[in-house]
Design a protein around this motif. Sequence first.
Motif, PDB file in Angstrom:
ATOM      1  N   CYS A  25     -32.036 -45.953 -31.111  1.00  0.00           N
ATOM      2  CA  CYS A  25     -31.102 -44.845 -30.942  1.00  0.00           C
ATOM      3  C   CYS A  25     -29.713 -45.448 -30.989  1.00  0.00           C
ATOM      4  O   CYS A  25     -29.483 -46.543 -30.479  1.00  0.00           O
ATOM      5  N   PHE A  76     -28.437 -46.593 -27.770  1.00  0.00           N
ATOM      6  CA  PHE A  76     -29.235 -47.559 -27.013  1.00  0.00           C
ATOM      7  C   PHE A  76     -29.059 -48.963 -27.578  1.00  0.00           C
ATOM      8  O   PHE A  76     -28.809 -49.913 -26.832  1.00  0.00           O
ATOM      9  N   CYS A 129     -28.400 -44.086 -20.223  1.00  0.00           N
ATOM     10  CA  CYS A 129     -29.230 -42.934 -20.592  1.00  0.00           C
ATOM     11  C   CYS A 129     -30.636 -43.124 -20.019  1.00  0.00           C
ATOM     12  O   CYS A 129     -30.931 -44.133 -19.395  1.00  0.00           O
ATOM     13  N   LYS A 142     -33.385 -43.969 -21.335  1.00  0.00           N
ATOM     14  CA  LYS A 142     -34.118 -45.164 -21.767  1.00  0.00           C
ATOM     15  C   LYS A 142     -33.604 -46.420 -21.068  1.00  0.00           C
ATOM     16  O   LYS A 142     -34.300 -47.416 -21.005  1.00  0.00           O
ATOM     17  N   CYS A 165     -28.845 -38.043 -21.589  1.00  0.00           N
ATOM     18  CA  CYS A 165     -29.173 -38.411 -22.957  1.00  0.00           C
ATOM     19  C   CYS A 165     -27.984 -38.024 -23.812  1.00  0.00           C
ATOM     20  O   CYS A 165     -27.556 -36.877 -23.782  1.00  0.00           O
ATOM     21  N   TYR A 166     -27.403 -38.977 -24.537  1.00  0.00           N
ATOM     22  CA  TYR A 166     -26.151 -38.695 -25.242  1.00  0.00           C
ATOM     23  C   TYR A 166     -26.306 -37.835 -26.495  1.00  0.00           C
ATOM     24  O   TYR A 166     -25.592 -36.845 -26.640  1.00  0.00           O
ATOM     25  N   PRO A 167     -27.228 -38.130 -27.424  1.00  0.00           N
ATOM     26  CA  PRO A 167     -27.307 -37.267 -28.609  1.00  0.00           C
ATOM     27  C   PRO A 167     -27.871 -35.881 -28.294  1.00  0.00           C
ATOM     28  O   PRO A 167     -27.654 -34.952 -29.065  1.00  0.00           O
ATOM     29  N   CYS A 206     -36.851 -38.949 -23.935  1.00  0.00           N
ATOM     30  CA  CYS A 206     -36.063 -39.780 -24.841  1.00  0.00           C
ATOM     31  C   CYS A 206     -36.495 -39.481 -26.265  1.00  0.00           C
ATOM     32  O   CYS A 206     -37.668 -39.596 -26.601  1.00  0.00           O
ATOM     33  N   TRP A 207     -35.520 -39.096 -27.101  1.00  0.00           N
ATOM     34  CA  TRP A 207     -35.827 -38.794 -28.495  1.00  0.00           C
ATOM     35  C   TRP A 207     -35.302 -39.893 -29.433  1.00  0.00           C
ATOM     36  O   TRP A 207     -34.670 -39.616 -30.446  1.00  0.00           O
ATOM     37  N   SER A 208     -35.542 -41.128 -29.055  1.00  0.00           N
ATOM     38  CA  SER A 208     -35.230 -42.233 -29.961  1.00  0.00           C
ATOM     39  C   SER A 208     -36.332 -42.295 -31.029  1.00  0.00           C
ATOM     40  O   SER A 208     -37.428 -41.781 -30.809  1.00  0.00           O
TER      41      SER A 208
HETATM   42  S1  SF4 Z   1     -32.436 -40.476 -27.296  1.00  0.00           S
HETATM   43 FE1  SF4 Z   1     -31.253 -40.219 -25.376  1.00  0.00          FE
HETATM   44  S2  SF4 Z   1     -32.517 -41.209 -23.798  1.00  0.00           S
HETATM   45 FE2  SF4 Z   1     -33.295 -41.946 -25.779  1.00  0.00          FE
HETATM   46  S3  SF4 Z   1     -32.180 -43.859 -26.187  1.00  0.00           S
HETATM   47 FE3  SF4 Z   1     -30.981 -42.215 -27.152  1.00  0.00          FE
HETATM   48  S4  SF4 Z   1     -29.473 -41.618 -25.571  1.00  0.00           S
HETATM   49 FE4  SF4 Z   1     -31.090 -42.785 -24.554  1.00  0.00          FE
END
Ligand code: SF4
Lengths: 335, 176
Positions: A122, A125, A137, A139, A145-147, A156-158
């Motif tokens: 991400c 990240f 965030c 993770k 969660c920034y995005p 987490c949507w990485s």
């Molecule tokens: S999707 Fe959100 S929680 Fe996951 S690494 Fe990116 S900022 Fe962090």
Amino acid sequence: MILFEFDHERPNTPDEAVALLTHAGPDARLLAGGTDLIPNMRYRTVTPALLVSLGAIQPEAPREEKDGSLRLDALAKLVTIENSALVRKRAPMLAESAHTVAGNQIRQMGTLGGNLCQDTRCLYFNQQHDFQFVAPCYKRGGDCCYPFPRNDKSTCWSVFMSDIAPALIALKAEIEIQGEQGLRRQPLEALYAGDGLKPHKLGQAELLRAVIVPPASPRQGWGYHKESVRGGLEFGMAILAATVTLAADSKACEGARLALGAVREAPVRLTETEKAMAGQALDAERIAEIAEAASQEVNPLPHHGFTKAHLRDVIRIQMRRLLARAVERAVNPNA
Amino acid sequence: MYERPVSGLEAKTKSRSRVIVLSVNGETHEVMVRPRHRLIDVIRDQLNLTGTKDGCQSGTCGACTVLLNGRPVLACLTLAVDCDGKEVRTIEGLAENGQLNKVQEAFLDQGAIQCGFCTPGMVMSATALLDDNPKPSRHQIDKALEGNLCRCTGYNAIVDAVLQASGQGGVKPVMK
Ligand code: SF4
Ligand SMILES: Cc1cc2nc3c(=O)[nH]c(=O)nc-3n(C[C@H](O)[C@H](O)[C@H](O)COP(=O)(O)OP(=O)(O)OC[C@H]3O[C@@H](n4cnc5c(N)ncnc54)[C@H](O)[C@@H]3O)c2cc1C
Ligand code: FES
Ligand code: FES
């Protein structure tokens, strides 16, 4: 220098590696080529207390098994996979996918197992965090969660960006996992949890030993594409892989496997689209419809600045091209 | 649960450090390293071979490329403890008897150097390429150098230099 202290062991056999992991508990990590883990340790997003290096264990060369399947050591370097005459002959899509990973130095160092077990990525990240004055965030153990700012579900949507996993899934590959209880074998797909916080379903003291690619069926063709902006030393925007098997008349589709990478927390298999392809005559018009269906079956996560709509367009257009290529190869294997 | 090694004096008495033997440019060195030291830390800070550059420290620029047992690798992502008993060649080790190697000469001839920060890594990658493939095509050169970032030259002069070094046309007249 890595900015925290940790210890390092260099076992001589996979058994010793498993024993060390078992003994050390959850603060230990395997180290293969280090091209994914060491940058994450530099950023202090991963801070193991012990690294169990696999560097002293010599990988076996790719080989053909009695049943005609191809066996690859998980410790094999990506350059070995990319350049092996046997792999290029028996599973050219796998060689091509290894060839698209990063740049030469990283393929000299990086291993097949490390590629399949790499962490999700991400934009918020995978970077140095010391000079940022922002809260961590999910993770990184924080509470945002920034995005996805309206994400209040600790999700987490990485995205999982291995170039090789989609190719292996389209090829119906299996993996061999070694743990305290000995060896077990499972389809590669079953390795992935679909969770950005913990993307893999490997036990704490388990390691990936081998990847097994079954023999291709007659009249099977393949297509592979990694979409990226620069086209060199770059993670994929979307990775597409397909195998298509034609019936004896070389027209109707007997079976297909479609897999995508970099658009979700795990590689995605498009099972609905695969089913819809069965029995169809794959002419240009039909392929265009299938590609459209493929782009609708997946719900791509926007990542690294690419929007969902753009990713869908990429999947639709590239899927159409690579299915046409797969059919061509199925009809004429030398195409 | 594994107990994390501690830093500072306490760690020294516990001695997590170990001695490794490295052959660097043909000379054998015994160096004391801790697991957290990378190969580039040993090359630059202990052996004072500062030709190898520490750029991005995360695998994306190739400035730290060295040959480890003859293969081009990133010294910023390689732990020194994993290099025990191995052979390292850096940019300082390419010249023989004061004579630059043909890749280095070609870089000078073609003006393939501007600020020079990427040059050691580029030259190491190009040298490894020519060891494997003495007559690479332009495309093969692009592919072999894709892990080496240059912010200055625009790459064409670099590719020309590798072509010259492989004996496939010295494109530009040599400046004296
Ligand atoms: S999707 Fe959100 S929680 Fe996951 S690494 Fe990116 S900022 Fe962090
Ligand atoms: C600049 C850069 C660009 C990159 N570009 C790409 C790209 O385009 N495509 C791509 O797919 N990847 C890319 N990568 C990611 C990664 O470097 C490669 O995928 C590489 O193959 C990882 O392998 P490794 O052996 O270095 O893994 P390591 O870093 O050693 O390990 C990665 C993870 O897997 C675990 N692991 C390693 N081996 C095993 C095993 N046998 N069993 C169980 N767990 C294991 C480790 O514990 C660690 O958590 C890139 C990396 C960098 C730094
Ligand atoms: S410093 Fe090693 S790749 Fe940039
Ligand atoms: S010459 Fe300046 S980075 Fe290449």
